[in-house]
Design a protein around this motif. Structure first.
Motif, PDB file in Angstrom:
ATOM      1  N   UNK A  22      11.420  -4.815 -12.904  1.00 42.74           N
ATOM      2  CA  UNK A  22      11.571  -3.836 -13.832  1.00 42.74           C
ATOM      3  C   UNK A  22      10.281  -3.009 -14.280  1.00 42.74           C
ATOM      4  N   UNK A  23       9.284  -3.859 -14.108  1.00 38.61           N
ATOM      5  CA  UNK A  23       7.165  -2.995 -14.399  1.00 38.61           C
ATOM      6  C   UNK A  23       7.201  -2.309 -13.458  1.00 38.61           C
ATOM      7  N   UNK A  24       7.932  -2.714 -11.966  1.00 35.64           N
ATOM      8  CA  UNK A  24       7.382  -1.630 -10.789  1.00 35.64           C
ATOM      9  C   UNK A  24       8.370  -0.343 -11.149  1.00 35.64           C
ATOM     10  N   UNK A  25       9.407  -0.103 -11.326  1.00 33.72           N
ATOM     11  CA  UNK A  25      10.504  -0.052 -11.199  1.00 33.72           C
ATOM     12  C   UNK A  25       9.561   1.292 -12.366  1.00 33.72           C
ATOM     13  N   UNK A  26       9.209   0.729 -13.841  1.00 33.19           N
ATOM     14  CA  UNK A  26       9.065   1.820 -14.614  1.00 33.19           C
ATOM     15  C   UNK A  26       7.543   2.634 -14.314  1.00 33.19           C
TER      16      UNK A  26
ATOM     17  N   UNK B 137       1.501   7.272  -3.109  1.00 35.55           N
ATOM     18  CA  UNK B 137       1.238   6.338  -4.274  1.00 35.55           C
ATOM     19  C   UNK B 137       1.678   5.380  -4.910  1.00 35.55           C
ATOM     20  N   UNK B 138       3.158   6.239  -4.812  1.00 36.75           N
ATOM     21  CA  UNK B 138       4.716   4.814  -4.896  1.00 36.75           C
ATOM     22  C   UNK B 138       4.654   4.138  -4.082  1.00 36.75           C
ATOM     23  N   UNK B 139       4.373   4.248  -3.084  1.00 38.82           N
ATOM     24  CA  UNK B 139       4.693   2.757  -2.277  1.00 38.82           C
ATOM     25  C   UNK B 139       3.379   1.712  -1.891  1.00 38.82           C
ATOM     26  N   UNK B 140       2.398   2.367  -2.588  1.00 39.90           N
ATOM     27  CA  UNK B 140       1.488   1.444  -2.462  1.00 39.90           C
ATOM     28  C   UNK B 140       1.601   0.864  -4.047  1.00 39.90           C
ATOM     29  N   UNK B 141       2.152   1.604  -5.381  1.00 39.39           N
ATOM     30  CA  UNK B 141       1.936   0.848  -6.287  1.00 39.39           C
ATOM     31  C   UNK B 141       3.059  -0.708  -6.080  1.00 39.39           C
ATOM     32  N   UNK B 142       4.266  -0.390  -5.226  1.00 32.25           N
ATOM     33  CA  UNK B 142       5.130  -1.391  -5.204  1.00 32.25           C
ATOM     34  C   UNK B 142       4.198  -1.882  -4.171  1.00 32.25           C
ATOM     35  N   UNK B 143       3.539  -1.956  -3.579  1.00 31.59           N
ATOM     36  CA  UNK B 143       3.453  -2.659  -2.705  1.00 31.59           C
ATOM     37  C   UNK B 143       1.670  -4.219  -3.700  1.00 31.59           C
ATOM     38  N   UNK B 144       1.529  -3.380  -4.528  1.00 30.50           N
ATOM     39  CA  UNK B 144       0.305  -3.791  -4.789  1.00 30.50           C
ATOM     40  C   UNK B 144       0.906  -4.808  -5.749  1.00 30.50           C
ATOM     41  N   UNK B 145       2.524  -4.731  -6.967  1.00 32.45           N
ATOM     42  CA  UNK B 145       2.970  -5.483  -7.256  1.00 32.45           C
ATOM     43  C   UNK B 145       4.027  -6.501  -6.891  1.00 32.45           C
TER      44      UNK B 145
ATOM     45  N   UNK C 270       6.390   2.703 -11.395  1.00 31.60           N
ATOM     46  CA  UNK C 270       6.622   4.073 -10.111  1.00 31.60           C
ATOM     47  C   UNK C 270       7.338   5.042 -10.152  1.00 31.60           C
ATOM     48  N   UNK C 271       7.965   5.030 -11.008  1.00 24.82           N
ATOM     49  CA  UNK C 271       8.645   6.223 -11.315  1.00 24.82           C
ATOM     50  C   UNK C 271       8.035   7.144 -12.812  1.00 24.82           C
ATOM     51  N   UNK C 272       7.487   6.890 -13.341  1.00 29.85           N
ATOM     52  CA  UNK C 272       6.539   7.508 -14.154  1.00 29.85           C
ATOM     53  C   UNK C 272       5.009   7.710 -13.674  1.00 29.85           C
ATOM     54  N   UNK C 273       4.904   7.320 -12.344  1.00 33.02           N
ATOM     55  CA  UNK C 273       3.780   8.245 -11.144  1.00 33.02           C
ATOM     56  C   UNK C 273       4.285   9.175 -10.222  1.00 33.02           C
TER      57      UNK C 273
ATOM     58  N   UNK D  50       7.154  10.931 -11.869  1.00 35.51           N
ATOM     59  CA  UNK D  50       6.935  11.936 -12.326  1.00 35.51           C
ATOM     60  C   UNK D  50       6.201  12.532 -12.665  1.00 35.51           C
ATOM     61  N   UNK D  51       5.539  12.178 -12.888  1.00 33.92           N
ATOM     62  CA  UNK D  51       4.329  13.237 -13.050  1.00 33.92           C
ATOM     63  C   UNK D  51       3.535  14.247 -12.405  1.00 33.92           C
ATOM     64  N   UNK D  52       3.812  13.068 -11.134  1.00 37.59           N
ATOM     65  CA  UNK D  52       3.958  13.582  -9.962  1.00 37.59           C
ATOM     66  C   UNK D  52       4.608  15.074  -9.035  1.00 37.59           C
ATOM     67  N   UNK D  53       5.565  15.185  -9.819  1.00 40.38           N
ATOM     68  CA  UNK D  53       6.859  16.282  -9.628  1.00 40.38           C
ATOM     69  C   UNK D  53       6.277  17.563 -10.574  1.00 40.38           C
ATOM     70  N   UNK D  54       6.057  16.254 -11.950  1.00 37.52           N
ATOM     71  CA  UNK D  54       5.822  17.531 -12.751  1.00 37.52           C
ATOM     72  C   UNK D  54       4.715  18.888 -12.287  1.00 37.52           C
ATOM     73  N   UNK D  55       3.838  18.017 -11.835  1.00 33.74           N
ATOM     74  CA  UNK D  55       2.550  18.785 -11.213  1.00 33.74           C
ATOM     75  C   UNK D  55       3.151  19.644 -10.380  1.00 33.74           C
ATOM     76  N   UNK D  56       3.526  18.952  -9.084  1.00 32.28           N
ATOM     77  CA  UNK D  56       4.177  20.253  -7.767  1.00 32.28           C
ATOM     78  C   UNK D  56       5.309  21.121  -8.493  1.00 32.28           C
ATOM     79  N   UNK D  57       5.630  21.256  -9.737  1.00 32.91           N
ATOM     80  CA  UNK D  57       6.641  22.291 -10.034  1.00 32.91           C
ATOM     81  C   UNK D  57       5.736  23.281 -10.727  1.00 32.91           C
TER      82      UNK D  57
END
Length: 308
Positions: free
Chosen positions: A290-294, A233-241, A296-299, A301-308
């Motif tokens: 900056x937009x891409x970084x924010x 998902x993170x790779x796809x978000x970066x690719x979309x932007x 991607x990081x939000x996605x 972080x949310x995925x890691x929280x669910x995984x935890x």
């Protein structure tokens, strides 16, 4: 005559010794120094130079002068920039879930062991990723052509009039189809590799408990590959932007649909190489980074929280 050693001359003072830990630390820095040098040259230096350019403006009077954050203020008020950002945002929200959903379904089908000719399908689905993006876009652009391509041949053969895939209302969906065709195999391989490392004992325990295939997928397989899902998902978000190749190559075929500001990257390219506005192009690039970084990081972080 005996000469007293420093130890015998000053028995109360210990001779300082060089700590082996300090030497090991410098050895470690020596190993990573080539990487740090390359990283600074190819990554940090371009970013720093882009930030530097974004703080200046080439004016008719005074030449290249320092303007502070005026370029950023102009970018936030630029309707063309926001229109392009809105397109890639819509592209991300629609195309990425479809692409990842198809890739996940294919990976689950290949991992099930019930698909005849699994190796053939795996290679066939991954093969489009090996096709260069330029070649893939040219191929699909020819098929989209309503005057000379596959759509035109279908219209002539059946006497119908299919919608123009390169029209202003459909061109974004047409680009999404190209990107999906290109990257389904790539994401499928990520998911399939993650599925293959799930312990077999989990499946055996689920079968003993009487769990069906759907229950195994929802309770074992998908939770086990959540990390791979987040990465894809993170790779796809970066690719979309970063959407650029497809829009740039299709632009001559869809002049009324794809403008110079169709995507932020295409807008940046047009500002820099056609409009000679290097400072403003650097500003748009920094904002998009900056937009891409924010996002991607939000996605992530949310995925890691669910995984935890």
């Amino acid at each position: 005559m005996a000469v007293a050693s420093p130890q015998s001359a000053a028995p109360g003072r210990a001779v300082p010794r060089r700590s082996p830990h300090g030497r090991r630390r410098w050895i470690g820095w020596g190993f990573i120094a080539p990487f740090l040098a390359v990283f600074a040259i190819v990554f940090l230096a371009p970013i720093g130079y882009s930030i530097y350019l974004s703080l200046f403006r080439d004016q008719l009077i005074g030449g290249n002068s320092f303007v502070g954050l005026d370029n950023y203020t102009q970018a936030f008020q630029d309707h063309e920039f926001w229109a392009g950002l809105g397109r890639v945002g819509l592209f991300l929200l629609v195309q990425v879930p479809i692409m990842l959903g198809i890739a996940l379904l294919v990976a689950l089908a290949l991992d099930s062991g019930r698909l005849y000719g699994r190796d053939f399908f795996r290679i066939s689905i991954f093969l489009p990723y090996a096709v260069p993006a330029v070649v893939a876009t040219l191929m699909w652009g020819f098929m989209y052509g309503k005057q000379f391509g596959l759509v035109a041949n279908i219209n002539d053969h059946f006497g119908i009039s299919l919608p123009d895939p390169l029209s202003p209302h459909l061109v974004l969906a047409s680009i999404g189809n190209i990107v999906t065709w290109e990257f389904v195999g790539y994401n499928m391989l990520i998911f399939f590799a993650a599925l293959r490392v799930i312990p077999q004992s989990l499946y055996e325990a689920a079968e003993i408990d009487g769990a069906g295939q759907w229950r195994i997928i929802t309770a074992i397989k998908i939770p086990a590959i959540r990390g791979a899902l987040v990465i894809a998902t993170v790779f796809s978000i970066i690719g979309s932007f970063q959407l650029f190749n497809e829009a740039s190559i299709l632009k001559p075929l869809a002049r009324n649909a794809i403008t110079t500001s169709f995507t932020p990257n295409l807008y940046t390219y047009s500002l820099s190489f056609s409009g000679q506005q290097h400072n403003y192009a650097a500003t748009v690039a920094i904002i998009m980074g900056v937009v891409t970084m924010i996002v991607a990081y939000a996605v992530q972080l949310r995925g890691m929280r669910k995984e935890a």
